[in-house]
Write an enzyme that holds these catalytic residues in place. Structure first.
Site, PDB file in Angstrom:
ATOM      1  N   TYR A 142      39.863  46.128  50.835  1.00  0.00           N
ATOM      2  CA  TYR A 142      39.194  47.428  50.698  1.00  0.00           C
ATOM      3  C   TYR A 142      38.480  47.838  51.986  1.00  0.00           C
ATOM      4  O   TYR A 142      38.280  49.018  52.238  1.00  0.00           O
ATOM      5  CB  TYR A 142      38.157  47.384  49.574  1.00  0.00           C
ATOM      6  N   LYS A 193      46.087  34.328  46.002  1.00  0.00           N
ATOM      7  CA  LYS A 193      47.504  34.080  46.258  1.00  0.00           C
ATOM      8  C   LYS A 193      47.606  33.130  47.457  1.00  0.00           C
ATOM      9  O   LYS A 193      48.111  33.488  48.521  1.00  0.00           O
ATOM     10  CB  LYS A 193      48.231  35.405  46.534  1.00  0.00           C
ATOM     11  N   ASP A 226      48.903  36.292  40.190  1.00  0.00           N
ATOM     12  CA  ASP A 226      49.975  36.824  39.333  1.00  0.00           C
ATOM     13  C   ASP A 226      50.085  36.002  38.049  1.00  0.00           C
ATOM     14  O   ASP A 226      50.209  36.553  36.951  1.00  0.00           O
ATOM     15  CB  ASP A 226      51.312  36.909  40.087  1.00  0.00           C
ATOM     16  N   ASP A 250      40.075  44.217  40.843  1.00  0.00           N
ATOM     17  CA  ASP A 250      40.268  45.584  40.364  1.00  0.00           C
ATOM     18  C   ASP A 250      41.381  45.605  39.319  1.00  0.00           C
ATOM     19  O   ASP A 250      41.231  46.151  38.229  1.00  0.00           O
ATOM     20  CB  ASP A 250      40.598  46.487  41.560  1.00  0.00           C
ATOM     21  N   ASP A 254      41.100  45.770  34.877  1.00  0.00           N
ATOM     22  CA  ASP A 254      41.724  46.806  34.049  1.00  0.00           C
ATOM     23  C   ASP A 254      42.556  46.172  32.934  1.00  0.00           C
ATOM     24  O   ASP A 254      42.562  46.644  31.794  1.00  0.00           O
ATOM     25  CB  ASP A 254      42.622  47.731  34.901  1.00  0.00           C
TER      26      ASP A 254
HETATM   27  C1  IPM Z   1      36.969  50.640  40.114  1.00  0.00           C
HETATM   28  C2  IPM Z   1      37.735  51.768  40.744  1.00  0.00           C
HETATM   29  C3  IPM Z   1      37.383  51.895  42.221  1.00  0.00           C
HETATM   30  C4  IPM Z   1      37.952  50.655  42.903  1.00  0.00           C
HETATM   31  C5  IPM Z   1      37.832  53.163  42.944  1.00  0.00           C
HETATM   32  C6  IPM Z   1      37.472  54.396  42.224  1.00  0.00           C
HETATM   33  C7  IPM Z   1      37.281  53.169  44.339  1.00  0.00           C
HETATM   34  O1  IPM Z   1      39.087  51.649  40.509  1.00  0.00           O
HETATM   35  O2  IPM Z   1      35.741  50.603  40.223  1.00  0.00           O
HETATM   36  O3  IPM Z   1      37.590  49.802  39.444  1.00  0.00           O
HETATM   37  O4  IPM Z   1      39.149  50.614  43.259  1.00  0.00           O
HETATM   38  O5  IPM Z   1      37.179  49.732  43.118  1.00  0.00           O
HETATM   39 MN    MN Z   2      39.592  50.031  39.092  1.00  0.00          MN
END
Ligand code: IPM
Ligand code: MN
Ligand code: NAD
Length: 372
Positions: A142, A193, A226, A250, A254
């Site tokens: 990032y 990884k 993975d 990240d 999710d």
């Molecule tokens: C998160 C989001 C952010 C990230 C974006 C919006 C910068 O996806 O907080 O999970 O990638 O960290």
């Molecule tokens: Mn995210």
């Protein structure tokens, strides 16, 4: 003593809608529990760009540095997709994380009993799930240099980002994971990884070093990210604390969010080094984004943002019992069947609006006092 201070940054899309419900909760704690916060509100993301031409004004950044905790809704949206990279809404959030040095992002994935049969996985795989993902938040791909889009001198272009980690960056986030594990079920799984990336080898070795030298009592395992993603959907309950880098964290968070039923349920805490008062610098935000597809329709689930405030009570204000109270109120409302559309399963069931969900949680909080 002065009241604890909060900076609220609702942001874009559903951010202001879910934050309005958090404001009700904050007011409730002030009125009913004597927990009064000095609250200031400001702009971030596209909203800040519209007002100031930047996704985070310097003044807002200064305020964020001086308060006890920041609460953020969400940033981004299609309206801002064509903006130059440096002023995109997401840059505002990344600036907050970087300048406040919020290196440890705690993303708990807990399955409320009431939602066990709502996950896309079988209820018996998901019931009782309680994972803590610790995502490194201020380094890695990032932020690594060099980065950019360049001419490749052959008529084409090249896009470059750099995955970069130092010893200390890995060690400090590993320590957070081990500390959490000690207060939970005593296990950490580190994901990278190392089979293809040198930064992954370094990550693995440094996590192992922290373990061997400082936390030998905690059980440590390593997994390729993975394979970790696969195991998260195959048998998620095998995990206690997962520690991983910025990008893998990240993605994996999710995935973990959907295990619990909806992105609308998953809160997060981003913590930095302790301030003069001993509390960590902190920003609390839901894992989900601005959800442009449902913004402005009263459909957003406010739970992730409300549960992020519960994390603030726990991690910034030493109010663990009040955090439990708020989490139980959310659980009760879900069990009663009050659901925003993202959590509806039965055909013909009537969804609650964002505000109705917030109001139901306030009622459950009131009831928690009556039964106390
Ligand atoms: C998160 C989001 C952010 C990230 C974006 C919006 C910068 O996806 O907080 O999970 O990638 O960290
Ligand atoms: Mn995210
Ligand atoms: P998103 O999380 O906004 O939405 C993904 C899906 O989940 C959508 O269908 C959305 O309707 C649903 N959803 C998300 N939150 C919900 C909630 N509280 N209640 C009900 N449904 C919910 O991700 P996206 O669509 O990939 O991104 C949209 C924008 O948000 C982008 O600009 C992205 O950069 C930004 N984003 C911001 C953050 C953040 O501010 N922390 C996080 C992720 C994405």
């Amino acid at each position: 003593m002065a009241n604890p201070s909060l900076l609220i940054l609702p942001g874009d899309g559903i951010g202001p809608e879910v934050m309005a419900e958090v404001r009700k909760i904050i007011d409730w704690f002030g009125e009913k529990r004597g927990l009064v916060f000095d609250v200031e509100e400001d702009l971030v993301g596209g909203a800040a760009y519209d007002a100031h031409g930047v996704p985070l004004a310097d003044e807002t950044m200064e305020k964020a540095q001086s308060v006890d905790a920041v609460l953020l809704g969400a940033v981004g949206g299609p309206k801002y997709d064509e903006l130059p990279f440096e002023v995109k809404p997401e840059r505002g959030l990344l600036r907050l994380r970087k300048e406040m040095d919020l290196f440890a992002n705690l993303r708990p994935a807990q399955c409320f009993d009431a939602l066990a049969d709502f996950s896309s996985l079988k209820p018996e795989v998901i019931a009782g799930l309680d994972i803590m993902i610790v995502r490194e938040l201020t380094s890695g791909v990032y932020f690594g240099e060099p980065r950019g889009i360049f001419d490749d001198n052959e008529g084409g272009r090249v896009g470059i980002n750099t995955q970069r980690y130092t010893t200390e960056e890995v060690r400090r986030v590993a320590r957070v994971a081990f500390e959490l594990a000690r207060r939970r079920r005593g296990r950490v799984c580190s994901m990278e990884k190392a089979n293809v990336m040198e930064s992954g080898i370094l990550w693995r070795e440094e996590v192992q070093w922290v373990h061997d030298n400082e936390y030998p009592d905690v059980e440590l395992s390593h997994m390729y990210a993975d394979a970790g993603a696969m195991q998260l959907v195959r048998q998620p309950r095998q995990f206690d604390v997962i520690v991983t880098d910025n990008l893998f964290g990240d993605l994996l968070s999710d995935v973990a969010a959907m295990l619990t039923g909806s992105l609308g349920m998953l809160p997060s805490a981003s913590l930095g080094a302790p301030m003069a008062n001993g509390r960590p610098k902190a920003l609390y935000e839901p894992v989900h984004g601005s959800a442009p597809d449902i913004a402005g329709q009263g459909k957003a689930n406010p739970c992730a943002c409300i549960l992020s405030f519960a994390m603030a009570l726990r991690y910034s204000f030493d109010e663990g019992a009040e955090a439990d109270r708020l989490e139980r109120a959310v659980e009760k409302v879900l069990a009663e069947g009050v659901r925003t559309p993202d959590l509806l399963q039965k055909e013909g069931a009537v969804p609650a609006t964002t505000a109705e969900m917030g109001d139901a949680i306030i009622c459950a909080l009131d009831e928690s006092l009556a039964t106390a």
